[in-house]
Design a protein around this motif. Structure first.
Motif, short mmCIF file in Angstrom:
data_model
loop_
_atom_site.label_atom_id
_atom_site.label_comp_id
_atom_site.label_asym_id
_atom_site.label_seq_id
_atom_site.Cartn_x
_atom_site.Cartn_y
_atom_site.Cartn_z
N UNK A 106 0.81 -1.22 0.00
CA UNK A 106 0.00 0.00 0.00
C UNK A 106 0.84 1.27 0.00
N UNK A 107 2.15 1.15 0.16
CA UNK A 107 2.99 2.34 0.30
C UNK A 107 4.03 2.35 -0.80
N UNK A 108 4.18 3.49 -1.47
CA UNK A 108 5.13 3.62 -2.57
C UNK A 108 6.53 3.95 -2.08
N UNK A 109 7.00 3.17 -1.15
CA UNK A 109 8.36 3.33 -0.64
C UNK A 109 9.11 2.03 -0.87
N UNK A 110 10.34 2.15 -1.40
CA UNK A 110 11.06 0.94 -1.71
C UNK A 110 12.05 0.58 -0.62
N UNK A 111 12.30 -0.70 -0.53
CA UNK A 111 13.34 -1.22 0.36
C UNK A 111 14.59 -1.52 -0.46
N UNK A 112 14.40 -2.10 -1.63
CA UNK A 112 15.48 -2.39 -2.55
C UNK A 112 15.09 -1.87 -3.93
#
Length: 120
Positions: free
Chosen positions: A103-109
């Motif tokens: 649900x969140x447009x934040x990346x980890x990789x």
């Protein structure tokens, strides 16, 4: 540490199609929500599409809805982006990403990206 490698970019005429692939290694791919982003020269990074870890949920940016389709093959550790009816404004470097959650447009990789160029 997860590594992501994109491929499938290239130069196509407006109205054409491309299929991008992104292979993941170093983690448990089937646990991850995956996404695609793009960045054009001089512009901010833009969310394109996301898919839940199971593949049952998808969402798209309004600018690509109805033209692009995200899919995944967990057996191959691969996520795809099918791009149809391409427009000049789709020109960008496309990156796949492991998302913090669907649900969140934040990346980890983040992958290194593949260039997509649309000629008008």
């Amino acid at each position: 540490q997860v590594q992501l490698v994109e491929s499938g970019g290239g130069l196509v005429q407006a109205g054409g199609s491309l299929r991008l692939s992104c292979v993941a290694s170093g983690g448990t791919f089937s646990n991850y929500a995956m996404g695609w982003f793009r960045q054009a020269p001089g512009k901010e990074r833009e969310f394109v599409a996301a898919m839940s870890w199971s593949g049952s949920l998808t969402r798209y940016a309004d600018s690509v809805k109805g033209r692009f389709s995200i899919s995944r093959d967990n057996a191959k550790n691969t996520v795809y982006l099918q791009m149809n009816s391409l427009k000049f404004e789709d020109t960008a470097v496309y990156h796949c990403a492991v998302l913090r959650n669907y649900y969140i447009n934040l990346h980890v990789y983040w992958g290194q990206g593949t260039q997509v160029t649309i000629s008008s």
